[in-house]
Design an enzyme around this catalytic site. Structure first.
Site, PDB file in Angstrom:
ATOM      1  N   GLU A 172      67.971  26.604  50.682  1.00  0.00           N
ATOM      2  CA  GLU A 172      67.351  25.297  51.000  1.00  0.00           C
ATOM      3  C   GLU A 172      66.108  24.986  50.146  1.00  0.00           C
ATOM      4  OE1 GLU A 172      69.912  26.384  52.976  1.00  0.00           O
ATOM      5  OE2 GLU A 172      69.852  24.481  54.036  1.00  0.00           O
ATOM      6  N   TYR A 174      63.602  27.071  49.355  1.00  0.00           N
ATOM      7  CA  TYR A 174      62.375  27.822  49.683  1.00  0.00           C
ATOM      8  C   TYR A 174      62.107  28.891  48.606  1.00  0.00           C
ATOM      9  CZ  TYR A 174      62.398  25.498  54.232  1.00  0.00           C
ATOM     10  OH  TYR A 174      62.355  24.555  55.232  1.00  0.00           O
ATOM     11  N   ARG A 222      70.677  34.488  53.721  1.00  0.00           N
ATOM     12  CA  ARG A 222      71.131  33.088  53.567  1.00  0.00           C
ATOM     13  C   ARG A 222      71.180  32.772  52.084  1.00  0.00           C
ATOM     14  NH1 ARG A 222      70.020  28.135  57.137  1.00  0.00           N
ATOM     15  NH2 ARG A 222      71.678  26.781  56.381  1.00  0.00           N
ATOM     16  N   HIS A 260      65.947  21.091  50.135  1.00  0.00           N
ATOM     17  CA  HIS A 260      65.410  19.978  50.928  1.00  0.00           C
ATOM     18  C   HIS A 260      65.123  18.753  50.070  1.00  0.00           C
ATOM     19  CE1 HIS A 260      65.494  21.910  54.676  1.00  0.00           C
ATOM     20  NE2 HIS A 260      64.546  22.786  54.431  1.00  0.00           N
ATOM     21  N   GLN A 347      67.773  12.364  65.380  1.00  0.00           N
ATOM     22  CA  GLN A 347      66.677  11.568  65.925  1.00  0.00           C
ATOM     23  C   GLN A 347      65.675  12.332  66.772  1.00  0.00           C
ATOM     24  OE1 GLN A 347      69.457   7.868  66.411  1.00  0.00           O
ATOM     25  NE2 GLN A 347      67.522   7.387  67.404  1.00  0.00           N
TER      26      GLN A 347
HETATM   27  P1  NAP Z   1      64.594  -3.563  65.732  1.00  0.00           P
HETATM   28  O1  NAP Z   1      64.575  -2.242  65.103  1.00  0.00           O
HETATM   29  O2  NAP Z   1      63.433  -4.014  66.505  1.00  0.00           O
HETATM   30  O3  NAP Z   1      64.877  -4.588  64.548  1.00  0.00           O
HETATM   31  C1  NAP Z   1      65.003  -5.966  64.722  1.00  0.00           C
HETATM   32  C2  NAP Z   1      64.463  -6.658  63.487  1.00  0.00           C
HETATM   33  O4  NAP Z   1      64.597  -8.052  63.677  1.00  0.00           O
HETATM   34  C3  NAP Z   1      62.969  -6.384  63.331  1.00  0.00           C
HETATM   35  O5  NAP Z   1      62.808  -5.357  62.392  1.00  0.00           O
HETATM   36  C4  NAP Z   1      62.393  -7.724  62.888  1.00  0.00           C
HETATM   37  O6  NAP Z   1      62.099  -7.668  61.500  1.00  0.00           O
HETATM   38  C5  NAP Z   1      63.495  -8.749  63.135  1.00  0.00           C
HETATM   39  N1  NAP Z   1      63.060  -9.752  64.103  1.00  0.00           N
HETATM   40  C6  NAP Z   1      62.462  -9.568  65.304  1.00  0.00           C
HETATM   41  N2  NAP Z   1      62.211 -10.766  65.898  1.00  0.00           N
HETATM   42  C7  NAP Z   1      62.680 -11.713  65.074  1.00  0.00           C
HETATM   43  C8  NAP Z   1      62.709 -13.132  65.134  1.00  0.00           C
HETATM   44  N3  NAP Z   1      62.214 -13.801  66.166  1.00  0.00           N
HETATM   45  N4  NAP Z   1      63.238 -13.779  64.093  1.00  0.00           N
HETATM   46  C9  NAP Z   1      63.749 -13.127  63.040  1.00  0.00           C
HETATM   47  N5  NAP Z   1      63.737 -11.784  62.918  1.00  0.00           N
HETATM   48  C10 NAP Z   1      63.208 -11.090  63.937  1.00  0.00           C
HETATM   49  O7  NAP Z   1      65.833  -3.709  66.686  1.00  0.00           O
HETATM   50  P2  NAP Z   1      67.375  -3.420  66.471  1.00  0.00           P
HETATM   51  O8  NAP Z   1      67.770  -3.318  65.068  1.00  0.00           O
HETATM   52  O9  NAP Z   1      68.004  -4.458  67.303  1.00  0.00           O
HETATM   53  O10 NAP Z   1      67.565  -1.996  67.146  1.00  0.00           O
HETATM   54  C11 NAP Z   1      67.311  -1.804  68.548  1.00  0.00           C
HETATM   55  C12 NAP Z   1      66.915  -0.363  68.841  1.00  0.00           C
HETATM   56  O11 NAP Z   1      67.981   0.505  68.549  1.00  0.00           O
HETATM   57  C13 NAP Z   1      65.738   0.089  67.998  1.00  0.00           C
HETATM   58  O12 NAP Z   1      64.897   0.900  68.766  1.00  0.00           O
HETATM   59  C14 NAP Z   1      66.386   0.877  66.904  1.00  0.00           C
HETATM   60  O13 NAP Z   1      65.524   1.887  66.407  1.00  0.00           O
HETATM   61  C15 NAP Z   1      67.595   1.460  67.605  1.00  0.00           C
HETATM   62  N6  NAP Z   1      68.660   1.720  66.635  1.00  0.00           N
HETATM   63  C16 NAP Z   1      68.554   2.806  65.827  1.00  0.00           C
HETATM   64  C17 NAP Z   1      69.520   3.074  64.895  1.00  0.00           C
HETATM   65  C18 NAP Z   1      69.435   4.290  64.020  1.00  0.00           C
HETATM   66  O14 NAP Z   1      70.271   4.499  63.177  1.00  0.00           O
HETATM   67  N7  NAP Z   1      68.458   5.136  64.173  1.00  0.00           N
HETATM   68  C19 NAP Z   1      70.598   2.227  64.756  1.00  0.00           C
HETATM   69  C20 NAP Z   1      70.691   1.109  65.579  1.00  0.00           C
HETATM   70  C21 NAP Z   1      69.707   0.866  66.505  1.00  0.00           C
HETATM   71  P3  NAP Z   1      61.115  -8.728  60.791  1.00  0.00           P
HETATM   72  O15 NAP Z   1      60.126  -9.124  61.827  1.00  0.00           O
HETATM   73  O16 NAP Z   1      60.520  -8.034  59.642  1.00  0.00           O
HETATM   74  O17 NAP Z   1      62.002  -9.814  60.355  1.00  0.00           O
HETATM   75 FE1  SF4 Z   2      69.788  16.503  66.872  1.00  0.00          FE
HETATM   76 FE2  SF4 Z   2      70.748  16.125  69.318  1.00  0.00          FE
HETATM   77 FE3  SF4 Z   2      71.102  14.248  67.435  1.00  0.00          FE
HETATM   78 FE4  SF4 Z   2      72.410  16.592  67.361  1.00  0.00          FE
HETATM   79  S1  SF4 Z   2      72.613  14.982  68.899  1.00  0.00           S
HETATM   80  S2  SF4 Z   2      71.400  15.604  65.669  1.00  0.00           S
HETATM   81  S3  SF4 Z   2      70.858  17.986  68.129  1.00  0.00           S
HETATM   82  S4  SF4 Z   2      69.169  14.919  68.299  1.00  0.00           S
END
Ligand code: NAP
Ligand code: SF4
Length: 682
Positions: A172, A174, A222, A260, A347
């Site tokens: 990785e 290291y 490893r 990494h 996450q």
């Molecule tokens: P979000 O992360 O809050 O993104 C929504 C985006 O819409 C904001 O970044 C904002 O960007 C824009 N927005 C907000 N209000 C707006 C308005 N009135 N007009 C126009 N644009 C506006 O929410 P989300 O994408 O719906 O996701 C929801 C939750 O699920 C979040 O907590 C996210 O982290 C999670 N999620 C995570 C993943 C992942 O892969 N980790 C995947 C899907 C969802 P601007 O203000 O810059 O335009």
């Molecule tokens: Fe990590 Fe749990 Fe997501 Fe697996 S499911 S990648 S252990 S947070």
């Protein structure tokens, strides 16, 4: 699928493995993962409880998170180190707990080299890594000798602490890996230049540990089999080192994949299952000691298949052991469909570690919190109504039912899962199917009364239930711009459920997690006739023949990503797109969309949507994006109306969790944890 899984007997997985002085009871190794528990109050107790749970769950061999042999080798200023007797008591406590639970445990010795996030970091040469701000101090010849002694001393202390052995971290990117390749080793002395010189460090370390710790001690090495960086090892060098490590006295060789700093995803959810077992298989005929296959092995059938096909002798599961401590025992007892499967999201595990937070698991919030979140049976079971079968409602229902409550779960939809049902259809996020399968099995097992296609009324809730839990989730935010009501403007839910409604050119409003997911879905193009692993290795420039470039990289990176759609991903912010995505996976999502030609436009103001397309302003200038379709991914609003109604009626014992309670920053990780926490209290 779930029944087939439980019907299997996984004969290869449960075949004991004799490694000379001892026998491993099965072929499952819990791979090394840093948890961050070492650095918190009651850390030793918590680590012991965490490993003990996995030992009780039947895993054949546990490998701990990395422990440094000296100060310079620490990953971060306060990371763990074992170089003196003062820590023996803590380590003895951990090994005792694991042994009492019937497990075996080896301690990983990790010297971070130039990856050390502190000013004392050392390396073979003064070449800074792209992932640390500190330039390493080049080790002197004496410094190298002293480092070898520190590794050996660390192994001796591990033995004294009761560990069954050690794993020497040689991959990785290291320290050991840094010595092996000319990318980072420019030395002119006996530790640099020829490969014989560059590989001297790991050989001396393994030899020294074997001599000092004797035959009755497991040494896992490893071995970096695929560096995935320029000027990495060639295949001939990997094989040569493997043979030398065997000669030096190692008991087992584990597989290391990717430094990494490599820009190729190796464990993210979009990496196909078992995508790297082919590398381990390549070395199988070259060495005589057992080999461990790694990365994205998350179900018993994937693990069994690797062993059956002769790719390796053992399989390593790291994150899947966070997701379910009882993985092994469930597979053994014909209950594989009850396994809570790791979805590869990073996450709550790696993303936490990289932010100096204690690791846990999105699908299993108990992971690393074994002593904090304790499930106890209730004396007076209650009748509990739960509204909403999304992540928070599901986790609450299952845990509350486990405690003995009588739970009725209502959802107006015809299947459980809530927002997971949108995620599961995004290419590379298919693992969400597993979480839904897990909850379906658990609801049944723990007797939750599931009422789908049911819009429950306040009257029904008011009568007959002692506690009411609102977990009604979220709905897409509507925008107030002119033209929002047009037919070609779709919510993300509509676009995901029906991508054929989306035209050839599309503007995606909002570049949060969902904006990225929708762009991924709309930009994806199936390449017919290729299997999953082949598509992935081609897409990311990995050379399975391993005969062109060093590090297993492919020379031909000109791949055809021409898209069927033209996609604009828009945001109002001026910060880089995807800045708020996961620390360890955000770059993968960005790189994926860039490769497919998705156009990122930030700092925009939305003006109107009409026959011409989407009108925006950027830097004071108006422009029209001539698109057929606009998909709105502008966040969500809470579905909290029912809660407000019940509150207005003066109803007591009502609770609200997940996205229904708070939309800002609520994702599946928080929603599931919310559900578990309430279930343990109610
Ligand atoms: P979000 O992360 O809050 O993104 C929504 C985006 O819409 C904001 O970044 C904002 O960007 C824009 N927005 C907000 N209000 C707006 C308005 N009135 N007009 C126009 N644009 C506006 O929410 P989300 O994408 O719906 O996701 C929801 C939750 O699920 C979040 O907590 C996210 O982290 C999670 N999620 C995570 C993943 C992942 O892969 N980790 C995947 C899907 C969802 P601007 O203000 O810059 O335009
Ligand atoms: Fe990590 Fe749990 Fe997501 Fe697996 S499911 S990648 S252990 S947070």
């Amino acid at each position: 699928m779930s029944d087939q899984r439980s019907d299997q007997n996984y004969e290869n997985l449960f075949r004991p493995l004799n490694i000379g002085h001892t026998t491993l009871k099965n072929r499952v190794v819990m791979g090394s993962m840093h948890t961050g528990l070492e650095e918190v109050k009651n850390g030793t107790k918590r680590i012991a409880a965490y490993y003990e749970a996995r030992a009780r769950g039947g895993v054949g061999l546990i490998i701990t998170g990395g422990i440094s042999p000296n100060l310079a080798g620490r990953v971060a200023p306060f990371s763990s180190q074992l170089s003196g007797k003062k820590h023996l008591k803590d380590h003895k406590f951990i090994t005792q707990k694991v042994h009492q639970a019937g497990g075996k445990i080896v301690m990983q010795i990790l010297h971070s080299g130039r990856y050390g996030y502190h000013p004392f970091a050392v390396g073979p040469s003064r070449i800074k890594s792209p992932i640390s701000p500190f330039s390493p101090w080049p080790l002197t010849g004496r410094g190298v000798r002293k480092t070898i002694k520190d590794f050996i001393k660390c192994a001796e202390l591990a033995k004294e602490s009761g560990y069954d052995g050690v794993e020497v971290m040689g991959s990785e990117g290291y320290l050991i890996n840094q010595f092996l390749v000319t990318r980072t080793n420019k030395r002119k002395d006996e530790w640099g230049g020829s490969y014989e010189n560059r590989m001297r460090l790991p050989i001396e370390i393994v030899k020294g540990i074997r001599e000092a710790c004797g035959e009755n001690f497991i040494i896992v090495y490893r071995l970096s089999m695929l560096d995935l960086v320029d000027q990495g090892s060639s295949w001939e060098e990997v094989v040569r080192l493997g043979k030398e490590i065997e000669k030096a006295g190692a008991s087992i060789i584990n597989t290391g994949i990717g430094w990494h700093e490599a820009r190729i995803p190796t464990i993210a959810t979009m990496v196909p299952r078992a995508a790297y077992s082919w590398v381990t298989k390549r070395i199988k005929s070259e060495v005589n000691i057992p080999l461990i296959a790694v990365n994205r092995i998350n179900t018993p059938e994937v693990a069994e298949n690797i062993l059956k096909e002769g790719h390796s002798d053992l399989v390593s599961l790291a994150r899947p052991m966070l997701a379910d401590p009882d993985f092994v025992i469930k597979a053994k007892e014909g209950k594989a469909d009850e396994i809570n499967t790791c979805i590869g999201c990073n996450q709550a595990c790696l993303d936490h570690v990289f932010k100096n937070k204690v690791a846990s698991c999105l699908v299993n919030p108990y992971a690393c919190f074994e002593t904090e979140l304790v499930l106890k049976k209730v004396k007076n079971p209650k009748k509990v109504a739960v509204v909403g079968a999304g992540p928070s409602g599901l986790s609450f229902s299952v845990e509350a039912a486990k405690r003995g409550h009588e739970v009725t779960l209502f959802d107006r939809g015809d299947e459980i899962g809530g927002q997971f049902n949108f995620a599961k259809v995004v290419p590379g996020k298919e693992e969400f199917h597993e979480t839904i399968r897990y909850f379906n099995v658990m609801l049944k097992k723990h007797g939750v009364n599931l009422k789908l296609n049911t819009e429950v009324s306040t009257q029904e809730l008011e009568s007959g239930f002692d506690e009411i839990v609102i977990a009604a989730g979220v709905r897409p935010r509507k925008l107030t711009i002119e033209g929002f009501e047009r037919e070609n403007v779709l919510s993300y839910m509509e676009a995901i459920n029906n991508p054929s409604k989306v035209g050839k050119s599309v503007a995606v409003i909002g570049a949060g997690g969902i904006g990225f997911d929708v762009s991924e879905l709309l930009s994806h193009r199936e390449v017919k006739g290729r299997d999953e692993v082949e598509s992935y290795t081609n897409e990311w420039g990995i050379d399975q023949s391993y005969d062109e470039n060093r590090g297993g990289l492919s020379r031909d990176k000109k791949l055809d990503f021409s898209m069927e759609r033209e996609i604009y991903l828009l945001q109002r912010k001026t910060t880089p797109h995807g800045k708020g995505l996961g620390k360890t996976t955000g770059w993968v999502h960005r790189a994926n969309l860039k490769k497919r030609g998705v156009k990122f436009i930030g700092g925009v103001e939305y003006q109107k949507i009409d026959d011409k397309g989407l009108h925006i302003q950027k830097g004071g200038e108006s422009q029209v994006l001539e698109v057929d379709t606009v998909v709105v991914c502008a966040g969500q609003l809470s579905n909290n109306d029912l809660y407000a109604k019940l509150e207005a009626l003066g109803k007591e014992n009502i609770h609200i969790i997940g996205g229904a309670k708070e939309v800002t920053e609520v994702d599946a990780k928080k929603a599931i944890r919310n559900g578990v926490e309430l279930a343990l209290k109610i």
